[in-house]
Enzyme design. Sequence first.
Site, PDB file in Angstrom:
ATOM      1  CB  SER A   1      -0.846  -0.009   1.278  1.00  0.00           C
ATOM      2  OG  SER A   1      -1.490   1.230   1.467  1.00  0.00           O
TER       3      SER A   1
ATOM      4  CE1 TYR B   1      -4.056  -2.392   5.526  1.00  0.00           C
ATOM      5  CE2 TYR B   1      -3.541  -0.063   5.190  1.00  0.00           C
ATOM      6  CZ  TYR B   1      -3.860  -1.312   4.674  1.00  0.00           C
ATOM      7  OH  TYR B   1      -3.959  -1.483   3.318  1.00  0.00           O
TER       8      TYR B   1
HETATM    9  N1  NAP Z   1      -8.789  -0.322  -0.798  1.00  0.00           N
HETATM   10  C1  NAP Z   1      -7.740   0.424  -0.536  1.00  0.00           C
HETATM   11  O1  NAP Z   1      -7.847   1.669  -0.406  1.00  0.00           O
HETATM   12  C2  NAP Z   1      -6.378  -0.222  -0.416  1.00  0.00           C
HETATM   13  C3  NAP Z   1      -5.250   0.616  -0.515  1.00  0.00           C
HETATM   14  C4  NAP Z   1      -3.999   0.056  -0.410  1.00  0.00           C
HETATM   15  C5  NAP Z   1      -3.846  -1.308  -0.220  1.00  0.00           C
HETATM   16  N2  NAP Z   1      -4.939  -2.106  -0.119  1.00  0.00           N
HETATM   17  C6  NAP Z   1      -4.726  -3.534   0.102  1.00  0.00           C
HETATM   18  O2  NAP Z   1      -5.317  -4.253  -0.954  1.00  0.00           O
HETATM   19  C7  NAP Z   1      -5.604  -5.583  -0.529  1.00  0.00           C
HETATM   20  C8  NAP Z   1      -7.029  -5.945  -0.960  1.00  0.00           C
HETATM   21  O3  NAP Z   1      -7.931  -5.100  -0.286  1.00  0.00           O
HETATM   22  P1  NAP Z   1      -9.240  -4.494  -0.957  1.00  0.00           P
HETATM   23  O4  NAP Z   1      -9.092  -3.037  -0.980  1.00  0.00           O
HETATM   24  O5  NAP Z   1      -9.563  -5.204  -2.195  1.00  0.00           O
HETATM   25  O6  NAP Z   1     -10.292  -4.805   0.217  1.00  0.00           O
HETATM   26  P2  NAP Z   1     -11.622  -5.698   0.262  1.00  0.00           P
HETATM   27  O7  NAP Z   1     -12.552  -5.290  -0.824  1.00  0.00           O
HETATM   28  O8  NAP Z   1     -12.088  -5.590   1.680  1.00  0.00           O
HETATM   29  O9  NAP Z   1     -11.100  -7.169  -0.041  1.00  0.00           O
HETATM   30  C9  NAP Z   1     -10.312  -7.856   0.891  1.00  0.00           C
HETATM   31  C10 NAP Z   1     -10.173  -9.303   0.477  1.00  0.00           C
HETATM   32  O10 NAP Z   1      -9.406  -9.987   1.470  1.00  0.00           O
HETATM   33  C11 NAP Z   1     -10.142 -11.125   1.904  1.00  0.00           C
HETATM   34  N3  NAP Z   1      -9.952 -11.403   3.310  1.00  0.00           N
HETATM   35  C12 NAP Z   1     -10.119 -10.554   4.354  1.00  0.00           C
HETATM   36  N4  NAP Z   1      -9.945 -11.206   5.503  1.00  0.00           N
HETATM   37  C13 NAP Z   1      -9.677 -12.505   5.185  1.00  0.00           C
HETATM   38  C14 NAP Z   1      -9.431 -13.674   5.945  1.00  0.00           C
HETATM   39  N5  NAP Z   1      -9.437 -13.649   7.285  1.00  0.00           N
HETATM   40  N6  NAP Z   1      -9.207 -14.840   5.296  1.00  0.00           N
HETATM   41  C15 NAP Z   1      -9.228 -14.876   3.939  1.00  0.00           C
HETATM   42  N7  NAP Z   1      -9.445 -13.807   3.175  1.00  0.00           N
HETATM   43  C16 NAP Z   1      -9.678 -12.633   3.800  1.00  0.00           C
HETATM   44  C17 NAP Z   1     -11.609 -10.765   1.656  1.00  0.00           C
HETATM   45  O11 NAP Z   1     -12.376 -11.947   1.452  1.00  0.00           O
HETATM   46  P3  NAP Z   1     -13.449 -12.567   2.492  1.00  0.00           P
HETATM   47  O12 NAP Z   1     -14.054 -11.470   3.261  1.00  0.00           O
HETATM   48  O13 NAP Z   1     -14.397 -13.293   1.576  1.00  0.00           O
HETATM   49  O14 NAP Z   1     -12.652 -13.512   3.321  1.00  0.00           O
HETATM   50  C18 NAP Z   1     -11.513  -9.981   0.360  1.00  0.00           C
HETATM   51  O15 NAP Z   1     -11.521 -10.832  -0.744  1.00  0.00           O
HETATM   52  C19 NAP Z   1      -5.393  -5.595   0.978  1.00  0.00           C
HETATM   53  O16 NAP Z   1      -4.148  -6.187   1.277  1.00  0.00           O
HETATM   54  C20 NAP Z   1      -5.373  -4.109   1.348  1.00  0.00           C
HETATM   55  O17 NAP Z   1      -4.604  -3.870   2.491  1.00  0.00           O
HETATM   56  C21 NAP Z   1      -6.210  -1.589  -0.216  1.00  0.00           C
END
Ligand code: NAP
Length: 271
Positions: free
Chosen positions: A152, A165
């Site tokens: 990130s 985080y």
């Molecule tokens: N969105 C942002 O602004 C942003 C910015 C920078 C980095 N990121 C990073 O991008 C990555 C993806 O996040 P996203 O933004 O796409 O968020 P998201 O829409 O909340 O998706 C998160 C994913 O992780 C899975 N997950 C969460 N907890 C889990 C667990 N205990 N076991 C297995 N799977 C789990 C969720 O699936 P289930 O709930 O079905 O398990 C979901 O598929 C993360 O590493 C996040 O830190 C996000």
Amino acid sequence: MPVPDRKTALITGASFGIGLELGRVFAREGYNLVLVARSADKLRQLASELEKAHGTRSLILAVDLTEPGAPAYVLDQTTRADIQVDVLVNNAGFGQYGLFAENDLEECLRQIQLNVTTLTHLTRLYLPAMIERAKVGTTTERKSGGILNVASTAAFQPGPLMAVYFATKAYVLHFSEALANELNGSGVTVTALCPGATATEFHKRANATGMNLLKFGAMDARTVAEDGYRALMAGKPVVISGFKNWLLAQSVRFSPRGLVTAIARKTQEAE
Ligand SMILES: NC(=O)c1ccc[n+]([C@@H]2O[C@H](COP(=O)([O-])OP(=O)(O)OC[C@H]3O[C@@H](n4cnc5c(N)ncnc54)[C@H](OP(=O)(O)O)[C@@H]3O)[C@@H](O)[C@H]2O)c1
């Protein structure tokens, strides 16, 4: 399962957001998939969409990756299904908003487990076989394996109100860069994908929807996924998605750390 002439990408957190879009990108590029997350219904839906669109074969693993035994279970399932994982995408992750001293401790530790420990564990489980295959592979094959770790822009500075985080993402970035260096010349590459604010479930799940940062807008998950895929294929150690995010990440490099932390707090606050 496997269709022999296709490579396979294992994607954690493929049920929503960036991981789901990465699934679509890898499928379009001809990969079969191992889709990992807790929401089995969402994974099944994606697998069916991608089979219709691209003939993609998917193995679905509905598993809670905060369970310490989960990485070994995932490896066991792919081994039993005789699947060779050519690309590992460590994308699953979540955040927790609020003051560290007041936040729920169990949730905080689960965050470290998923964002740091599981990512490290899965990497250690799948990497040795990738290195071995690259040793005997042809030049074309040697370029095709790799690891994509979703970090990130939070990795570039401390983050008051999401202290743990931000620290987990600093780990992901530094771990990935160091590993990429160790693997130089091995035929296996590692890429850290650094998105800024992206429109997914992330902020709602972290209880962080009111943050000032979000007033500057959010990127769409598909663009972030495309950036990650391209960087992985190019063998780049780090990619920051979006020019604005790149500028922000660079701007902290020559600024006093106290000032950087204070500004980060302002962007994390909710009005
Ligand atoms: N969105 C942002 O602004 C942003 C910015 C920078 C980095 N990121 C990073 O991008 C990555 C993806 O996040 P996203 O933004 O796409 O968020 P998201 O829409 O909340 O998706 C998160 C994913 O992780 C899975 N997950 C969460 N907890 C889990 C667990 N205990 N076991 C297995 N799977 C789990 C969720 O699936 P289930 O709930 O079905 O398990 C979901 O598929 C993360 O590493 C996040 O830190 C996000």
